[in-house]
Design a protein around this motif. Structure first.
Motif, PDB file in Angstrom:
ATOM      1  N   PRO A  79       0.802  -1.237   0.000  1.00  0.00           N
ATOM      2  CA  PRO A  79       0.000   0.000   0.000  1.00  0.00           C
ATOM      3  C   PRO A  79       0.828   1.277   0.000  1.00  0.00           C
ATOM      4  O   PRO A  79       0.279   2.357  -0.221  1.00  0.00           O
ATOM      5  CB  PRO A  79      -0.826  -0.113   1.291  1.00  0.00           C
ATOM      6  N   THR A  80       2.126   1.180   0.223  1.00  0.00           N
ATOM      7  CA  THR A  80       2.942   2.399   0.290  1.00  0.00           C
ATOM      8  C   THR A  80       3.854   2.573  -0.927  1.00  0.00           C
ATOM      9  O   THR A  80       4.462   3.628  -1.092  1.00  0.00           O
ATOM     10  CB  THR A  80       3.818   2.412   1.570  1.00  0.00           C
ATOM     11  N   LEU A  84       2.086   1.698  -6.968  1.00  0.00           N
ATOM     12  CA  LEU A  84       0.861   0.902  -6.819  1.00  0.00           C
ATOM     13  C   LEU A  84      -0.249   1.639  -6.099  1.00  0.00           C
ATOM     14  O   LEU A  84       0.011   2.524  -5.269  1.00  0.00           O
ATOM     15  CB  LEU A  84       1.179  -0.361  -5.992  1.00  0.00           C
ATOM     16  N   THR A  85      -1.478   1.230  -6.400  1.00  0.00           N
ATOM     17  CA  THR A  85      -2.620   1.474  -5.524  1.00  0.00           C
ATOM     18  C   THR A  85      -3.076   0.099  -5.071  1.00  0.00           C
ATOM     19  O   THR A  85      -3.267  -0.790  -5.907  1.00  0.00           O
ATOM     20  CB  THR A  85      -3.772   2.175  -6.280  1.00  0.00           C
ATOM     21  N   VAL A  87      -5.360  -2.531  -2.202  1.00  0.00           N
ATOM     22  CA  VAL A  87      -6.446  -2.687  -1.241  1.00  0.00           C
ATOM     23  C   VAL A  87      -6.346  -4.080  -0.626  1.00  0.00           C
ATOM     24  O   VAL A  87      -5.981  -5.037  -1.297  1.00  0.00           O
ATOM     25  CB  VAL A  87      -7.824  -2.470  -1.917  1.00  0.00           C
ATOM     26  N   ALA A  98      -3.529  -5.145  -6.014  1.00  0.00           N
ATOM     27  CA  ALA A  98      -2.851  -3.881  -6.288  1.00  0.00           C
ATOM     28  C   ALA A  98      -2.850  -3.630  -7.795  1.00  0.00           C
ATOM     29  O   ALA A  98      -2.796  -4.569  -8.599  1.00  0.00           O
ATOM     30  CB  ALA A  98      -1.419  -3.917  -5.770  1.00  0.00           C
ATOM     31  N   THR A  99      -2.924  -2.360  -8.158  1.00  0.00           N
ATOM     32  CA  THR A  99      -2.840  -1.964  -9.566  1.00  0.00           C
ATOM     33  C   THR A  99      -1.618  -1.076  -9.735  1.00  0.00           C
ATOM     34  O   THR A  99      -1.350  -0.220  -8.883  1.00  0.00           O
ATOM     35  CB  THR A  99      -4.093  -1.173  -9.984  1.00  0.00           C
ATOM     36  N   ARG A 100      -0.905  -1.282 -10.816  1.00  0.00           N
ATOM     37  CA  ARG A 100       0.257  -0.413 -11.079  1.00  0.00           C
ATOM     38  C   ARG A 100      -0.232   0.889 -11.692  1.00  0.00           C
ATOM     39  O   ARG A 100      -0.836   0.885 -12.769  1.00  0.00           O
ATOM     40  CB  ARG A 100       1.270  -1.109 -11.989  1.00  0.00           C
ATOM     41  N   VAL A 101       0.018   1.977 -10.998  1.00  0.00           N
ATOM     42  CA  VAL A 101      -0.465   3.278 -11.466  1.00  0.00           C
ATOM     43  C   VAL A 101       0.661   4.099 -12.115  1.00  0.00           C
ATOM     44  O   VAL A 101       0.386   5.065 -12.806  1.00  0.00           O
ATOM     45  CB  VAL A 101      -1.108   4.076 -10.314  1.00  0.00           C
TER      46      VAL A 101
END
Ligand code: SAM
Length: 102
Positions: A79-80, A84-85, A87, A98-101
């Protein structure tokens, strides 16, 4: 949407192979190598917009303090990590999506 390529099974050490395989839309990280160590290699292998799925993140599953510490490190990084974002899903063995943003 139909698959445009047949799936391919690759057998080997994921830590050695990950940097050679390109990037992926979806990764289920289910091995020590690439999750509890070398997690950065797995995140690097996610395409922007790609999804990373990690299980076995429920700390109550672990009695060994070393396993608790290693799993805590993964739980803290996901989460940090600025790429990534993420949950946490309180289901099954403890899941993080997680999604790579970037
Ligand atoms: C939790 S089990 C996954 C089991 C698998 N999903 C299945 O249903 O059969 C983790 C597996 O990853 C393997 N493993 C651990 N580190 C690895 C690495 N660096 N490269 C490839 N496999 C690895 C272990 O030997 C073990 O078989």
């Amino acid at each position: 949407m139909p698959w445009d390529r047949a799936p391919r099974a690759i057998i080997g050490d994921a830590v050695a192979l990950l940097p050679t395989l390109g990037t992926f839309d979806l990764i289920f990280a289910d091995a020590d190598g690439g999750t509890w160590h070398s997690l950065d290699l797995t995140i690097d292998a996610l395409r922007p917009g790609g999804v990373l799925f990690v299980d076995d993140m429920d700390l109550t599953r672990y009695a060994n303090p070393e396993h608790v510490a290693k799993t805590s490190a993964v739980r803290n990084q996901l989460p940090t990590d600025p790429r990534l974002t993420a949950v946490e899903l309180h289901a099954a063995s403890g899941l993080v999506l997680a999604t790579r943003v970037r």
